[in-house]
Motif scaffolding. Structure first.
Motif, mmCIF file in Angstrom:
data_model
loop_
_atom_site.group_PDB
_atom_site.id
_atom_site.type_symbol
_atom_site.label_atom_id
_atom_site.label_comp_id
_atom_site.label_asym_id
_atom_site.label_seq_id
_atom_site.Cartn_x
_atom_site.Cartn_y
_atom_site.Cartn_z
ATOM 1 N N ASN A 4 0.548 -0.977 0.578
ATOM 2 C CA ASN A 4 -0.412 0.154 -0.074
ATOM 3 C C ASN A 4 1.123 1.802 0.183
ATOM 4 O O ASN A 4 1.759 0.984 0.175
ATOM 5 C CB ASN A 4 -1.246 0.012 0.857
ATOM 6 N N TYR A 5 0.423 2.657 0.020
ATOM 7 C CA TYR A 5 0.935 3.370 0.065
ATOM 8 C C TYR A 5 1.937 3.994 0.960
ATOM 9 O O TYR A 5 2.653 4.538 0.719
ATOM 10 C CB TYR A 5 -0.136 5.349 -0.560
ATOM 11 N N HIS A 6 0.992 4.112 1.999
ATOM 12 C CA HIS A 6 2.327 4.265 2.904
ATOM 13 C C HIS A 6 3.053 2.964 3.904
ATOM 14 O O HIS A 6 3.369 3.400 4.609
ATOM 15 C CB HIS A 6 1.292 4.428 4.676
ATOM 16 N N LYS A 7 2.752 1.576 3.057
ATOM 17 C CA LYS A 7 4.268 0.640 2.849
ATOM 18 C C LYS A 7 3.348 0.251 3.982
ATOM 19 O O LYS A 7 4.941 -0.343 5.420
ATOM 20 C CB LYS A 7 5.688 1.103 2.803
ATOM 21 N N THR A 8 2.142 -0.594 5.027
ATOM 22 C CA THR A 8 2.186 -0.434 6.511
ATOM 23 C C THR A 8 2.022 -2.326 6.345
ATOM 24 O O THR A 8 1.773 -2.642 7.667
ATOM 25 C CB THR A 8 1.034 0.186 6.458
ATOM 26 N N PHE A 9 1.301 -2.613 4.684
ATOM 27 C CA PHE A 9 0.831 -3.681 4.398
ATOM 28 C C PHE A 9 1.375 -3.944 2.861
ATOM 29 O O PHE A 9 1.682 -3.589 2.063
ATOM 30 C CB PHE A 9 -0.972 -3.840 4.936
ATOM 31 N N LYS A 10 2.268 -4.499 2.804
ATOM 32 C CA LYS A 10 3.328 -5.561 1.990
ATOM 33 C C LYS A 10 2.895 -6.292 0.606
ATOM 34 O O LYS A 10 2.911 -7.018 -0.066
ATOM 35 C CB LYS A 10 4.261 -5.858 2.108
ATOM 36 N N GLY A 11 1.418 -6.746 1.370
ATOM 37 C CA GLY A 11 0.662 -7.642 0.170
ATOM 38 C C GLY A 11 0.655 -8.683 0.054
ATOM 39 O O GLY A 11 1.939 -9.135 0.214
ATOM 40 N N HIS A 12 -0.337 -9.438 -0.789
ATOM 41 C CA HIS A 12 -0.320 -10.949 -1.088
ATOM 42 C C HIS A 12 -0.490 -11.472 -2.020
ATOM 43 O O HIS A 12 -1.343 -10.336 -2.635
ATOM 44 C CB HIS A 12 -0.703 -11.668 0.345
#
Length: 477
Positions: free
Chosen positions: A116-124
């Motif tokens: 996400n934009y704030h890099k608090t969730f790296k994704g999957h």
């Protein structure tokens, strides 16, 4: 010098598939762009391979094609399976092999969310393929779940594209060697870029594949830290069962599982539910085996691994296989899923190891750093007493001896109820030792059967587990 095995790059694999006129299929990618199919377009000769490529990026348009998911989620295994089946159905309806009798069809799909934009969730995301391993044959499938580790969306997209090419190439060229197929998924990809925490093989291309063993490969090869599967042997996505739940874990070698293990679990769980005021349905119970306890002579004995899992499955337990040698890493793992409360049941002998400073020499902060990670907020140890087989002294938190350097720290955890004794244990089980039970099983001695949970001894005898061999008496005529 040892031979260095060379692997093909994604570009080389894409070109090899494009040049094979007998491989033909579709691509459907959601969430990160058309990262996989781009490799095939760039490699050249893509018209031989690509029937259709699409990116149903808009959610409404995607729903109009594949239908809505529960809670309108998009990055799910069910969504991936719908995508694959929908695209395969279209292939079967629109194409035939009259003029190309040797052609094998496939559909590749992924549905992902990147950082996400704030890099608090790296994704999957979920990635998969349905394919024919023989012309006009039934379809097989490979499904994998990935967690991104890179901190830039563009890098994640690039890695996802390479992974997709590796999966397609492996499906057609390595389906008869699934261990090598799993290994090839990381060709030209570092394990610190992406994690594969779930994998599933199904169909006629994989008649003898045990997905539990395939899960073990992920842990053995460092592709993930842990895998979880239920009592039916089905791979479970950790996030689906752990997220915002209470977690109660029991670690052991379970070789075999004894009445001590089940008593520790049952009594510890009662205390945990009382302390958390939680409901059983909101509590996930995990029987964890670390790969360090699976190693017999320097490497993992896979047959022995399945034996342990089968016995735990018979008792209805959810099993986790991890590469965590230290307990604090187990706690760290669970907290990544935003769990509420964490409890772990362990014997006094294991707690002695936890308070051994030599155990943490690899950490710059030593035992203090480890304890800061282990005894997190809302974490508690439920301690099962241990009777010393030589002195017959019953050890609890009250008479456990720890090194002078950590004695005050130990007292602190006791005073604040971060370590609590299981008091309602069954004293009849205090002299059951798994190593003695295992020795009796291997020597075909008697007396061990009543030290195991109901039905386990019969299973061990019927299947010849843990070194047990049926003795056939041949009577003289």
């Amino acid at each position: 010098m040892s031979e260095i095995k060379q692997f093909l790059t994604p570009k080389q694999k894409a070109l090899a598939i494009n040049l094979d006129h007998n491989i033909y299929g579709t691509f459907a990618e959601i969430g990160a762009g058309q990262e996989t199919v781009r490799h095939f377009f760039r490699a050249g000769g893509a018209s031989n391979t690509i029937a259709k490529a699409m990116s149903a990026y808009d959610k409404d348009y995607s729903n109009s094609i594949y239908g809505k998911e529960e809670k309108n989620r998009f990055v799910t295994q069910n969504r991936l399976k719908k995508m694959l089946k929908h695209e395969i159905k279209l292939i079967d309806e629109r194409l035939d092999n009259t003029e190309t009798p040797n052609r094998r069809f496939f559909s590749y799909a992924n549905t992902v969310t990147t950082i996400n934009y704030h890099k608090t969730f790296k994704g999957h995301g979920w990635v998969g393929i349905m394919f024919q391993h023989s012309p006009n044959g039934e379809y097989s499938e490979i499904l994998i779940h990935v967690r991104f580790r890179e901190n830039e969306a563009s890098l994640q997209q690039e890695t996802l594209g390479s992974l997709g090419v590796n999966l397609i190439y492996g499906a057609f060229n390595l389906y008869d060697n699934p261990r090598e197929l799993i290994k090839s998924l990381y060709d030209d990809i570092s394990v610190d870029k992406i994690e594969i925490d779930t994998i599933h093989f199904e169909g006629p291309a994989f008649p003898y594949v045990d997905n539990r063993l395939m899960s073990l490969q992920l842990v053995k090869k460092g592709m993930t830290d842990a895998v979880i599967f239920n009592s039916e042997g089905k791979n479970m996505l950790p996030a689906d069962i752990l997220y915002k739940k209470d977690v109660f874990a029991v670690r052991g070698s379970f070789r075999p599982v004894t009445l001590v293990n089940t008593d520790m679990f049952e009594q510890g769980l009662k205390m945990f539910l009382k302390d958390t005021e939680g409901k059983p349905e909101d509590t996930v119970i995990i029987f964890e085996i670390t790969t360090f306890n699976l190693r017999a002579t320097g490497k993992i004995d896979e047959r022995d691994f399945l034996d342990r899992v089968d016995v735990l499955a018979k008792l209805g337990y959810t099993v986790m296989i991890s590469n965590f040698a230290e307990y604090y890493r187990l706690a760290e793992y669970f907290t990544t899923y935003n769990i509420r409360y964490f409890g772990v049941a362990m014997g006094v002998n294991n707690l002695q190891m936890v308070f051994d400073e030599e155990y943490y020499e690899h950490l710059s902060g030593g035992i203090l750093e480890a304890f800061g990670k282990f005894f997190r907020k809302d974490m508690r140890v439920y301690l099962y007493p241990y009777k010393d087989p030589e002195t017959h002294e019953l050890l609890t938190s009250k008479n456990l001896k720890v090194n002078d350097n950590v004695k005050e720290l130990y007292k602190y955890f006791i005073a604040n109820r971060r370590i609590v004794d299981i008091v309602d244990y069954n004293p009849d089980f205090s002299e059951i030792y798994s190593r003695e039970v295992l020795a009796k099983i291997a020597k075909h001695e008697t007396g061990w059967e009543n030290q195991l949970p109901e039905g386990v001894a019969e299973m061990i005898k019927e299947r010849g587990l843990f070194g047990y061999k049926e003795t056939i008496q041949i009577e003289e005529l």
